[in-house]
Enzyme design. Structure first.
Site, PDB file in Angstrom:
ATOM      1  N   GLU A   1      53.097  94.467  69.339  1.00  0.00           N
ATOM      2  CA  GLU A   1      54.280  94.911  68.606  1.00  0.00           C
ATOM      3  C   GLU A   1      53.823  95.188  67.189  1.00  0.00           C
ATOM      4  OE1 GLU A   1      56.970  95.417  66.494  1.00  0.00           O
ATOM      5  OE2 GLU A   1      57.743  93.371  66.671  1.00  0.00           O
TER       6      GLU A   1
ATOM      7  N   CYS B   1      59.730  95.348  60.813  1.00  0.00           N
ATOM      8  CA  CYS B   1      59.008  96.430  61.501  1.00  0.00           C
ATOM      9  C   CYS B   1      59.948  97.570  61.871  1.00  0.00           C
ATOM     10  CB  CYS B   1      58.273  95.885  62.715  1.00  0.00           C
ATOM     11  SG  CYS B   1      59.347  94.995  63.841  1.00  0.00           S
TER      12      CYS B   1
HETATM   13  P1  NAD Z   1      47.794  91.833  57.806  1.00  0.00           P
HETATM   14  O1  NAD Z   1      47.842  93.152  58.451  1.00  0.00           O
HETATM   15  O2  NAD Z   1      46.450  91.298  57.476  1.00  0.00           O
HETATM   16  O3  NAD Z   1      48.545  90.728  58.663  1.00  0.00           O
HETATM   17  C1  NAD Z   1      49.649  90.958  59.476  1.00  0.00           C
HETATM   18  C2  NAD Z   1      49.785  89.712  60.376  1.00  0.00           C
HETATM   19  O4  NAD Z   1      48.673  89.645  61.245  1.00  0.00           O
HETATM   20  C3  NAD Z   1      49.756  88.377  59.601  1.00  0.00           C
HETATM   21  O5  NAD Z   1      50.655  87.501  60.205  1.00  0.00           O
HETATM   22  C4  NAD Z   1      48.328  87.866  59.774  1.00  0.00           C
HETATM   23  O6  NAD Z   1      48.245  86.467  59.768  1.00  0.00           O
HETATM   24  C5  NAD Z   1      47.965  88.408  61.128  1.00  0.00           C
HETATM   25  N1  NAD Z   1      46.553  88.692  61.274  1.00  0.00           N
HETATM   26  C6  NAD Z   1      45.762  89.366  60.411  1.00  0.00           C
HETATM   27  N2  NAD Z   1      44.512  89.449  60.894  1.00  0.00           N
HETATM   28  C7  NAD Z   1      44.521  88.817  62.086  1.00  0.00           C
HETATM   29  C8  NAD Z   1      43.550  88.574  63.073  1.00  0.00           C
HETATM   30  N3  NAD Z   1      42.295  89.020  62.962  1.00  0.00           N
HETATM   31  N4  NAD Z   1      43.890  87.868  64.167  1.00  0.00           N
HETATM   32  C9  NAD Z   1      45.148  87.428  64.333  1.00  0.00           C
HETATM   33  N5  NAD Z   1      46.128  87.639  63.440  1.00  0.00           N
HETATM   34  C10 NAD Z   1      45.822  88.334  62.328  1.00  0.00           C
HETATM   35  O7  NAD Z   1      48.491  91.915  56.423  1.00  0.00           O
HETATM   36  P2  NAD Z   1      49.798  91.353  55.746  1.00  0.00           P
HETATM   37  O8  NAD Z   1      49.562  91.536  54.291  1.00  0.00           O
HETATM   38  O9  NAD Z   1      50.176  89.999  56.200  1.00  0.00           O
HETATM   39  O10 NAD Z   1      50.892  92.388  56.194  1.00  0.00           O
HETATM   40  C11 NAD Z   1      50.636  93.747  55.866  1.00  0.00           C
HETATM   41  C12 NAD Z   1      51.172  94.678  56.861  1.00  0.00           C
HETATM   42  O11 NAD Z   1      51.320  94.115  58.147  1.00  0.00           O
HETATM   43  C13 NAD Z   1      52.560  95.122  56.508  1.00  0.00           C
HETATM   44  O12 NAD Z   1      52.507  96.143  55.577  1.00  0.00           O
HETATM   45  C14 NAD Z   1      53.097  95.570  57.815  1.00  0.00           C
HETATM   46  O13 NAD Z   1      52.693  96.907  58.041  1.00  0.00           O
HETATM   47  C15 NAD Z   1      52.413  94.712  58.811  1.00  0.00           C
HETATM   48  N6  NAD Z   1      53.280  93.649  59.370  1.00  0.00           N
HETATM   49  C16 NAD Z   1      54.022  93.980  60.435  1.00  0.00           C
HETATM   50  C17 NAD Z   1      54.875  93.046  60.999  1.00  0.00           C
HETATM   51  C18 NAD Z   1      55.723  93.411  62.189  1.00  0.00           C
HETATM   52  O14 NAD Z   1      56.751  92.803  62.394  1.00  0.00           O
HETATM   53  N7  NAD Z   1      55.305  94.356  63.020  1.00  0.00           N
HETATM   54  C19 NAD Z   1      54.964  91.781  60.446  1.00  0.00           C
HETATM   55  C20 NAD Z   1      54.165  91.445  59.347  1.00  0.00           C
HETATM   56  C21 NAD Z   1      53.313  92.405  58.818  1.00  0.00           C
END
Ligand code: NAD
Length: 476
Positions: free
Chosen positions: A250, A284
């Site tokens: 997702e 999202c």
């Molecule tokens: P990010 O992309 O690094 O992290 C997003 C999520 O993924 C966080 O919860 C993080 O802990 C997890 N994550 C990151 N790397 C991972 C890995 N290797 N293995 C497992 N989990 C991992 O960055 P962020 O700053 O937390 O969020 C930035 C972007 O992420 C946002 O701009 C948005 O686009 C997206 N996001 C989407 C949702 C959603 O509901 N689809 C939720 C949170 C963030």
């Protein structure tokens, strides 16, 4: 009222912390102050959790549907009892207004109740065979699940990640976001207190890439469930491929909202503005790209700006707050960058575009219009409190703009023309579309995207089936 809880992991039902483990500072985004120290897993913790998950699967795959349903029903009841406590924890660690946190709890209660019913309606089928032979097709739980939940819905995301595997008869190791661990632990505790065997669901935290490589690299795990950004999702799918794991992804979106001249503009505006600034735009399925028919463009833009000015920003714990701070310091930074880039390319900024105060991570409700399509914000998910409003001429051009990006999670459309409503329902490339409504979810409805927004569904019967595989048994 309970204050912020002490933090730990839950491995084999035990609260695990200390022991020289690294820690992560949990911060209240409304104040910028540290409110908790979260222990992070090392390799030995993850290996232990994996062994326990293997035992958990052996136990839970044999549990009757009624046993699984009783746990989910019990957890729903406990969540209801603990609603206020859970909501406060979520707001303290994530920033959203208490009212939104309470709704999140209620959505989770509804989901657990729905899954409690759904897990009792998993039917196989018997095939027609000659006398003396028998062939049946049955659903089986897929196995131990590795589930990664982000910080934007600190209660709802863990609820989805735990509820489906538990309904299906799987075990699960959840790594919720390190920024919002208290809510995730609260959700898991409701399940354990409702009688879930301690081996079945566990919570670890850690350095995300270390944890995901370790878990997805283990032959014990059979499924990956991830919610988060498309970039991280693609990386995880590649890791999952090595063990040929089932995946539910997702990922990000860039929600188009098509507004036609024949729509109820006031209703569209009231709904869209509320939807845009919910959870500070960190959703999202947030409505993001407003694709407005040129005949009503100015009226829509001005109405949006007027309503956005009235949004009450403040600490989520204070009654009356409509929009809290952003969840972490990365988000206001991203907003400055994206809005700055759009302005430099000629976009008009009507309000916002700046941080509020120097305490916490507040950002003003923002509206941009006439944004060139090559601005970064028109192509990458802003995940923040900014509306992008552009004029277009005619339905075809509006649909083309809606489908321009590689994302396809949620889309919205406002029009009074019934024929057009059907055309849009067919032509827009998205996993979900709201027509004259921004309510696009429900415990009974599949939630998920297409294209770069991922694949597979959470919620609905499909959420449970996503944690099961089919087996055909032929008896001679
Ligand atoms: P990010 O992309 O690094 O992290 C997003 C999520 O993924 C966080 O919860 C993080 O802990 C997890 N994550 C990151 N790397 C991972 C890995 N290797 N293995 C497992 N989990 C991992 O960055 P962020 O700053 O937390 O969020 C930035 C972007 O992420 C946002 O701009 C948005 O686009 C997206 N996001 C989407 C949702 C959603 O509901 N689809 C939720 C949170 C963030």
């Amino acid at each position: 009222m309970a204050e912020y809880p002490s933090l730990h992991m839950i491995i084999n039902g035990e609260k695990v912390s200390g022991g020289g483990r690294r820690t992560f500072d949990v911060v209240n985004p409304a104040t910028g102050e540290t409110i908790g120290a979260l222990p992070l897993a090392g390799a030995a913790d993850l290996d232990r959790a994996l062994e326990v998950a293997k035992e958990g699967f052996a136990i839970w795959r044999k549990a009757s549907a009624a046993e699984r349903a009783a746990v989910l029903q019990g957890a729903a009841r406990l969540m209801l009892e603990r609603r206020e406590e859970l909501a406060r924890i979520a707001t303290m660690e994530q920033g959203k207004p208490l009212a939104e946190s309470r709704i999140e709890v209620m959505m989770n209660v509804g989901l657990f109740q729905f899954y409690a019913g759904e897990c009792q309606r998993i039917y196989g089928r018997e095939l027609v065979r000659p006398e003396g032979q028998r062939s049946v097709v049955r659903y089986e739980p897929v196995g131990p699940v590795a589930a990664f939940a982000p910080w934007n819905f600190p209660i709802g995301n863990p609820g989805r990640k735990l509820g489906a595997p538990i309904a299906a008869g799987c075990s699960v190791i959840m790594k919720a976001a390190e920024e919002t661990p208290g809510s995730a632990l609260g959700v898991l505790q409701c399940l354990l207190d409702a009688g879930l065997p301690k081996e079945v669901a566990q919570a670890v935290f850690g350095v995300p890439d270390e944890v995901s490589r370790h878990l997805l690299g283990s032959p014990i795990i059979r499924k990956l469930s991830f919610t988060g950004s498309t970039v991280v999702g693609k990386h995880l799918v590649k890791l999952a491929a090595d063990n040929m794991l089932r995946t539910t992804m997702e990922l990000g979106g860039h929600g188009p909202v098509l507004v036609f001249g024949d729509s109820d503009l006031d209703k569209a505006l009231d709904t869209a503005v509320g939807g845009k600034y919910r959870n500070c735009g960190q959703v999202c399925v947030s409505p993001t790209r407003f694709i407005v028919e040129e005949s009503v463009f100015e009226k829509f833009r001005d109405g949006f700006v007027e309503r956005a000015k009235a949004v009450k920003v403040g600490d989520g714990l204070e009654e009356g707050t409509q929009m809290g701070p952003m969840a972490n310091p990365r988000r206001p930074e991203a907003m400055d960058h994206l809005i700055g880039d759009a302005k430099s390319k000629g976009a008009k900024l009507h309000i916002g575009g700046e941080r509020i105060g120097n305490r916490g991570f507040y950002y003003a409700p923002s509206v941009l219009s006439e944004i060139p399509l090559d601005a970064t914000i028109m192509n990458e998910e802003p995940f923040g409190p900014v509306a992008l409003i552009n004029p277009f001429r005619g339905e075809e051009a509006m649909i083309a703009e809606a489908n321009r990006l590689p994302y396809g999670l949620a889309a919205y459309a406002w029009t009074g023309d019934a024929q057009r409503q059907r055309r849009l329902g067919r032509e827009i490339e998205s996993g979900m579309i709201g027509i004259n409504s921004h309510m696009i979810g429900g415990a009974d409805a599949p939630f998920g995207g297409v294209k770069w927004s991922g694949h597979g569904s959470e919620d609905g019967p499909e959420g449970v089936l996503a944690c099961m595989h089919l087996k055909a048994v032929h008896e001679g």
